[in-house]
Scaffold this motif. Structure first.
Motif, PDB file in Angstrom:
ATOM      1  N   ILE A  53       0.841  -1.228  -0.125  1.00 15.79           N
ATOM      2  CA  ILE A  53      -0.085   0.122  -0.121  1.00 15.79           C
ATOM      3  C   ILE A  53       1.099   1.151   0.118  1.00 15.79           C
ATOM      4  N   PHE A  54       0.860   1.931  -0.965  1.00 10.10           N
ATOM      5  CA  PHE A  54       1.914   3.170  -1.310  1.00 10.10           C
ATOM      6  C   PHE A  54       1.230   4.341  -0.184  1.00 10.10           C
ATOM      7  N   GLN A  55       2.252   5.237  -0.146  1.00  9.81           N
ATOM      8  CA  GLN A  55       2.048   6.291   0.955  1.00  9.81           C
ATOM      9  C   GLN A  55       1.128   7.488   0.218  1.00  9.81           C
ATOM     10  N   ASP A  56       1.167   7.612  -0.841  1.00 10.45           N
ATOM     11  CA  ASP A  56       0.486   8.913  -1.686  1.00 10.45           C
ATOM     12  C   ASP A  56      -0.679   8.313  -2.408  1.00 10.45           C
ATOM     13  N   PRO A  57      -2.198   8.273  -1.926  1.00 15.73           N
ATOM     14  CA  PRO A  57      -3.243   7.682  -2.511  1.00 15.73           C
ATOM     15  C   PRO A  57      -3.505   8.616  -3.783  1.00 15.73           C
ATOM     16  N   TYR A  58      -2.981   9.682  -4.045  1.00 13.39           N
ATOM     17  CA  TYR A  58      -3.124  10.546  -5.031  1.00 13.39           C
ATOM     18  C   TYR A  58      -2.486  10.155  -6.369  1.00 13.39           C
ATOM     19  N   SER A  59      -1.231   9.824  -6.378  1.00 16.22           N
ATOM     20  CA  SER A  59      -0.445   9.673  -7.346  1.00 16.22           C
ATOM     21  C   SER A  59      -0.180   7.800  -7.683  1.00 16.22           C
ATOM     22  N   SER A  60      -0.760   7.083  -6.816  1.00 19.79           N
ATOM     23  CA  SER A  60      -0.773   5.757  -6.787  1.00 19.79           C
ATOM     24  C   SER A  60      -1.865   4.788  -7.655  1.00 19.79           C
ATOM     25  N   LEU A  61      -2.825   5.902  -8.067  1.00 14.50           N
ATOM     26  CA  LEU A  61      -3.823   5.366  -8.621  1.00 14.50           C
ATOM     27  C   LEU A  61      -3.998   5.761  -9.963  1.00 14.50           C
ATOM     28  N   PRO A  62      -4.213   5.123 -11.088  1.00  7.64           N
ATOM     29  CA  PRO A  62      -4.168   5.435 -12.570  1.00  7.64           C
ATOM     30  C   PRO A  62      -5.536   6.449 -12.934  1.00  7.64           C
ATOM     31  N   PRO A  63      -5.232   7.717 -13.335  1.00  7.07           N
ATOM     32  CA  PRO A  63      -6.425   8.540 -13.322  1.00  7.07           C
ATOM     33  C   PRO A  63      -7.496   8.097 -14.525  1.00  7.07           C
ATOM     34  N   ARG A  64      -7.070   7.381 -15.582  1.00  5.10           N
ATOM     35  CA  ARG A  64      -8.029   7.458 -16.351  1.00  5.10           C
ATOM     36  C   ARG A  64      -8.831   5.850 -16.160  1.00  5.10           C
ATOM     37  N   SER A  65      -8.380   5.122 -15.177  1.00  3.02           N
ATOM     38  CA  SER A  65      -9.290   3.849 -15.243  1.00  3.02           C
ATOM     39  C   SER A  65     -10.477   4.266 -13.814  1.00  3.02           C
ATOM     40  N   THR A  66     -11.421   3.296 -14.120  1.00  5.45           N
ATOM     41  CA  THR A  66     -12.426   3.493 -12.874  1.00  5.45           C
ATOM     42  C   THR A  66     -11.969   2.636 -11.844  1.00  5.45           C
ATOM     43  N   VAL A  67     -12.732   2.890 -10.646  1.00  4.71           N
ATOM     44  CA  VAL A  67     -12.229   1.953  -9.440  1.00  4.71           C
ATOM     45  C   VAL A  67     -12.500   0.305  -9.721  1.00  4.71           C
ATOM     46  N   GLY A  68     -13.698   0.127 -10.519  1.00  2.00           N
ATOM     47  CA  GLY A  68     -14.031  -1.155 -10.947  1.00  2.00           C
ATOM     48  C   GLY A  68     -12.884  -1.550 -11.734  1.00  2.00           C
ATOM     49  N   GLY A  69     -12.298  -0.723 -12.748  1.00  3.29           N
ATOM     50  CA  GLY A  69     -11.138  -1.447 -13.667  1.00  3.29           C
ATOM     51  C   GLY A  69      -9.747  -1.661 -12.722  1.00  3.29           C
ATOM     52  N   ILE A  70      -9.569  -0.584 -12.075  1.00  4.88           N
ATOM     53  CA  ILE A  70      -8.471  -0.719 -10.996  1.00  4.88           C
ATOM     54  C   ILE A  70      -8.286  -1.995 -10.375  1.00  4.88           C
TER      55      ILE A  70
END
Length: 388
Positions: A160-177
């Motif tokens: 689990i990475f420190q920064d929840p803002y940069s560790s998620l791909p912005p162009r994918s939905t939660v379901g896709g992630i």
């Protein structure tokens, strides 16, 4: 003739220090006079002893009761090389770290920024290739595993990475992630993927209608829940939590910590929890390791570390924890200066340049990492060194 005598005398002295430093060591320790002490020779001598100990420990079998066992882990980053490719200067981010972690436990790793906590966590997961040492996971030494060998283990070890803002791909939905790792590792049949992901989301406190939303539509705490759900989607045994609450508000921190504890009890997870906040570490950890400049300076159970901190660095960290009681006056220990560079650490004890109780011996000879209470290890000259 004078020049020959000088050369001869220097040649007579150098081998004596380089070949047999024990005599010089014993004399300096006994008299307290380090004026003629060769710090470079001592550093080489200590490094040779550590290398010999690491080589001797390679033949030992792994602890059958430990899910994770780290022995003499090193992570060096080369800074300078010769024309032939030989490394002449390295940044020693992790330098000879050892510990054991049993299934279902939480190990808290604390220390200032730049002490090597995150690098150690990533080296354990083989996101970095370790320079040296052994990493036993489920009884197998994975330190020299190739990428192909590590692939089956990726479902058992997550981060689990420190920064929840940069560790998620912005162009994918939660379901896709959340669906992607489930599909890649074939956790469940394809037709069951969405239902499986929704069940993971529910366990992590995420509503089902979040499935079609994008990361930018969520707050920091909700994004961190998504990161936790992503880590748990492949049913891991070990989770490296790299300062997962440092970017969140205090009230949200408590929610995330309670969620991690609940998931641990529910799923039997094992955590390595990296943080610089001792109050957070106290709430979640079973055992605690204190790191300084790439080395473990103190290690023990939560009870022993909090009731009897032994290393001066640990005491300084405790003194910086705010006390909510206004009537209690804290005796703050203010450390002088900044953390030295890991590329050029101080000789002797790495902490002596900032230690309020440093002795002359600390500047020249590194303290031994000893067990002074059952399960409580410390590296400090304030306590008996046995062979001295």
């Amino acid at each position: 003739m004078k020049n020959n005598k000088k050369k001869g005398s220097s040649r007579a002295q150098e081998p004596q220090i380089a070949v047999n430093p024990e005599e010089e060591r014993a004399r300096a320790i006994e008299t307290g006079d380090f004026s003629k002490f060769n710090d470079e020779a001592e550093a080489l001598y200590e490094q040779r002893l550590r290398d010999l100990q690491a080589e001797a420990d390679r033949s030992l079998p792994p602890d059958p009761d430990a899910l994770l066992e780290v022995r003499h882990l090193k992570m060096y980053f080369p800074l300078k090389k010769t024309i032939t490719g030989k490394v002449t200067l390295s940044l020693r981010a992790v330098d000879d770290v050892s510990f054991k972690l049993h299934a279902g436990e939480t190990l808290g790793i604390v220390g200032e920024s730049g002490c090597g906590k995150t690098t150690m966590g990533r080296a354990i997961l083989k996101l970095y290739k370790p320079t040296g040492g052994q990493i036993f996971f489920d009884g197998a030494d994975i330190a020299q595993y190739k990428s192909k060998q590590m692939r089956p283990l990726r479902t058992k070890m997550q981060i689990i990475f420190q920064d929840p803002y940069s560790s998620l791909p912005p162009r994918s939905t939660v379901g896709g992630i959340l669906s992607e790792p489930v599909k890649v590792h074939a956790i469940v049949p394809k037709e069951q993927t969405k239902d499986y992901v929704l069940s993971i989301m529910e366990q992590c406190g995420l509503r089902d209608y979040y499935y079609e939303r994008y990361p930018h539509e969520f707050s920091g705490g909700q994004r961190q829940r998504i990161c936790i759900a992503r880590a748990l989607s492949v049913n891991p045994k070990l989770v490296i939590c790299d300062e997962p609450v440092s970017a969140l508000d205090v009230s949200i921190q408590a929610q995330i910590i309670n969620l991690l504890k609940h998931l641990q009890q529910q799923r039997g997870l094992t955590y390595v929890f990296i943080s610089h906040d001792l109050s957070v570490v106290k709430h979640i950890s079973d055992r605690i390791g204190v790191m300084y400049l790439g080395s473990m300076v103190e290690f023990g159970s939560k009870k022993s570390i909090f009731s009897n901190p032994m290393h001066p660095y640990t005491k300084a960290l405790f003194s910086a924890v705010p006390n909510p009681n206004p009537d209690v006056k804290m005796d703050r220990i203010v450390l002088k200066g900044d953390i030295p560079s890991p590329a050029n650490p101080p000789k002797g004890c790495k902490f002596h340049t900032r230690c309020p109780v440093a002795q002359e011996i600390c500047k020249h000879i590194a303290p031994k990492y000893r067990e002074y209470e059952p399960g409580h290890f410390v590296a400090c000259h304030c306590y008996p060194q046995e062979d001295q």
